[in-house]
Scaffold this active site. Structure first.
Site, short mmCIF file in Angstrom:
data_model
loop_
_atom_site.label_atom_id
_atom_site.label_comp_id
_atom_site.label_asym_id
_atom_site.label_seq_id
_atom_site.Cartn_x
_atom_site.Cartn_y
_atom_site.Cartn_z
N GLY A 225 0.78 -1.24 0.00
CA GLY A 225 0.00 0.00 0.00
C GLY A 225 0.80 1.28 0.00
O GLY A 225 0.23 2.37 -0.11
N ARG B 241 -5.56 3.02 -15.54
CA ARG B 241 -5.71 3.74 -14.28
C ARG B 241 -6.45 5.08 -14.41
O ARG B 241 -7.33 5.37 -13.60
CB ARG B 241 -4.35 3.96 -13.60
CG ARG B 241 -3.59 2.64 -13.30
CD ARG B 241 -2.40 2.86 -12.39
NE ARG B 241 -2.80 3.18 -11.04
CZ ARG B 241 -2.74 4.36 -10.51
NH1 ARG B 241 -2.22 5.37 -11.19
NH2 ARG B 241 -3.18 4.57 -9.29
N CYS C 218 -13.01 3.67 -28.25
CA CYS C 218 -14.34 4.25 -28.36
C CYS C 218 -15.04 4.31 -27.01
O CYS C 218 -16.01 3.58 -26.76
CB CYS C 218 -15.15 3.47 -29.37
SG CYS C 218 -14.35 3.51 -30.96
N GLU C 219 -14.49 5.10 -26.13
CA GLU C 219 -15.05 5.32 -24.79
C GLU C 219 -14.69 6.75 -24.41
O GLU C 219 -13.54 7.17 -24.60
CB GLU C 219 -14.37 4.40 -23.75
CG GLU C 219 -14.56 2.93 -23.95
CD GLU C 219 -15.80 2.38 -23.24
OE1 GLU C 219 -16.47 3.14 -22.50
OE2 GLU C 219 -16.09 1.20 -23.47
N1 LLP Z 1 -1.32 -7.04 -0.77
C1 LLP Z 1 -2.62 -7.17 -1.03
C2 LLP Z 1 -3.41 -8.15 -0.29
C3 LLP Z 1 -3.23 -6.35 -2.01
O1 LLP Z 1 -4.52 -6.46 -2.25
C4 LLP Z 1 -2.42 -5.40 -2.72
C5 LLP Z 1 -3.01 -4.55 -3.75
C6 LLP Z 1 -1.05 -5.33 -2.42
C7 LLP Z 1 -0.53 -6.17 -1.42
C8 LLP Z 1 -0.10 -4.38 -3.11
O2 LLP Z 1 -0.43 -3.06 -2.89
P1 LLP Z 1 0.54 -1.87 -3.36
O3 LLP Z 1 1.81 -1.93 -2.54
O4 LLP Z 1 0.84 -2.06 -4.80
O5 LLP Z 1 -0.24 -0.65 -3.11
N2 LLP Z 1 -5.17 -1.13 -9.47
C9 LLP Z 1 -5.03 -0.16 -8.41
C10 LLP Z 1 -4.38 -0.74 -7.17
C11 LLP Z 1 -5.09 -1.96 -6.64
C12 LLP Z 1 -4.36 -2.60 -5.49
C13 LLP Z 1 -4.90 -3.92 -5.16
N3 LLP Z 1 -4.25 -4.57 -4.08
C14 LLP Z 1 -4.25 1.03 -8.96
O6 LLP Z 1 -3.91 1.02 -10.13
O7 LLP Z 1 -4.00 1.99 -8.24
#
Ligand code: LLP
Length: 404
Positions: free
Chosen positions: A233, A307, A338-339
């Site tokens: 996160g 994104r 086309c969006e």
């Molecule tokens: N662990 C779990 C259980 C997760 O669900 C996620 C991300 C991570 C780790 C990794 O998180 P990070 O360090 O990358 O923030 N598609 C969205 C982000 C979705 C994240 C989903 N889960 C975007 O493009 O911002």
């Protein structure tokens, strides 16, 4: 990642050269940045030496995973496909954790057969399913139990996962009753408490709050967790001068937590490892002028980088060759899909562009190619790893024949 003689360079190669040699759109990753991110991440938390499992969903390119494996990182996966890719990249199963709310019987079977480090379970039904499968195999399976700490991560709603209305993890009450259930099980070993409150988090405060909840729940459970998996996160700066996550303060909060709870820490970072390593090089197809703005129509769209359309996310756009002539009108950078949501940014001060010019969309390493699709029957871009003055094709451009 600098301009040299007004030309944009990724390490030792100019974006002009890449576009000429490999065509556009092209995803490029900087090896140097990747290395730097991993070393920095390790350093931030070096006093307690966490186990770092790269979140494969953020980028599942096997060749990038291979590089990441060389730095000793494990993997956080959410499907059998991701698990197989992590294995293909050489990541040892004893460094793989499997998260996700909807693991199928096939996926649980596979994970147990391969003896992966942890299955992070997210519901009572899943625990019963794991126990059933473990029993038929006469195995003791190591699991983590994911708590929903009901903590607001102060990020976009769409990427918040730790609030009580989110589908992830179990509530405190369910968590405590499941700990008691597992205590009596002969086939499940509860090794870890896991959490992940959201993505693109830029304040340490939600993490502090989350740790306070963990403290309380662990006390109540009277259980000694060998591992605490804090998820990922950690946010990055997509726009200049956007605030940065204070790793120092997060580190201090964890150290305080560890004084009371003698556990080992697991992290599952994705974006913070791979996000700023990636660049999407694209060509201007047409410029369409209207009274209120000019549309810069690119050869890349929401099928390659979703994104902006999905979360209204902003990615910096920069020119491949810098010129000092600026446009007077507003530019809306859009794709060919086309969006109406197929747009990247509306900018007021951008250098004057002409058709066939090359631009670069920045910080696309995480959730770029991994969220891409063949929408509008468009082949996926080539992926390149830049190492100094070397360009390595880490995924070939899809051919039309492949998808028709
Ligand atoms: N662990 C779990 C259980 C997760 O669900 C996620 C991300 C991570 C780790 C990794 O998180 P990070 O360090 O990358 O923030 N598609 C969205 C982000 C979705 C994240 C989903 N889960 C975007 O493009 O911002």
């Amino acid at each position: 990642m600098i301009y040299k003689k007004n030309r944009f360079y990724i390490e030792g190669i100019s974006s002009e050269k890449i576009s000429k040699k490999f065509g556009t759109p092209a995803y490029c990753y900087s090896y140097k940045k990747l290395k730097e991110n991993i070393i920095n991440f390790k350093n931030f938390f070096k006093s307690f030496k966490p186990m770092i499992c790269f979140s494969v969903k953020s980028n599942s390119n096997v060749n990038l995973l291979r590089e990441i494996n060389k730095f000793g990182l494990g993997a956080d996966v959410v499907s059998i496909g991701e698990l197989m890719k992590a294995q293909k990249a050489g990541i040892n199963v004893n460094k793989i954790v499997f998260s996700g709310v909807g693991k199928t019987t096939k996926e649980i079977n596979y994970a147990i057969n391969k003896n992966i480090f942890l299955i992070n379970a997210e519901s009572k039904s899943e625990i019963i399913e794991i126990e059933k499968i473990a029993k038929t195999k006469k195995k003791i399976v190591n699991i983590g139990l994911r708590l929903n700490p009901n903590t607001n991560p102060q990020t976009l709603n769409q990427i918040s996962t730790g609030k009580k209305e989110n589908k992830f993890g179990v509530s405190e009450k369910t968590f405590l009753s499941l700990v008691d259930y597992i205590r009596k099980s002969n086939f499940i070993n509860l090794k870890c408490l896991s959490v992940h409150i959201g993505s693109q988090i830029l304040s340490h405060q939600p993490y502090e709050k989350m740790l306070r909840v963990l403290d309380r729940v662990i006390k109540k459970s009277r259980y000694r967790f060998e591992y605490i998996d804090l998820g990922g996160g950690m946010g990055i700066s997509y726009e200049n001068n956007l605030k940065k996550l204070n790793y120092k303060k997060y580190n201090i909060a964890i150290k305080k937590f560890l004084k009371v709870n003698k556990s080992k820490i697991i992290f599952e970072p994705g974006r913070s490892i791979i996000g700023n390593t990636g660049f999407l090089i694209s060509k201007v197809i047409f410029i369409k002028e209207t009274k209120s703005k000019n549309f810069i129509i690119l050869d890349t769209g929401m099928n390659d980088l979703m994104r902006p359309a999905l979360y209204n996310a902003k990615h910096k756009i920069i020119p491949s060759i810098k010129k000092n002539i600026f446009s007077k009108s507003k530019y809306e950078f859009v794709g060919p899909i086309c969006e109406t949501t197929d747009k990247f940014s509306t900018l007021t001060k951008f250098q004057k562009l002409k058709e066939k010019d090359i631009i670069i969309i920045c910080d696309v390493g995480a959730y770029g190619i991994s969220l891409s699709s063949n929408y509008n029957v468009r082949p996926k871009p080539v992926e390149l790893l830049i190492k100094g003055s070397k360009i390595i094709i880490i995924k070939k451009r899809e051919k039309l024949e492949d998808i028709i």
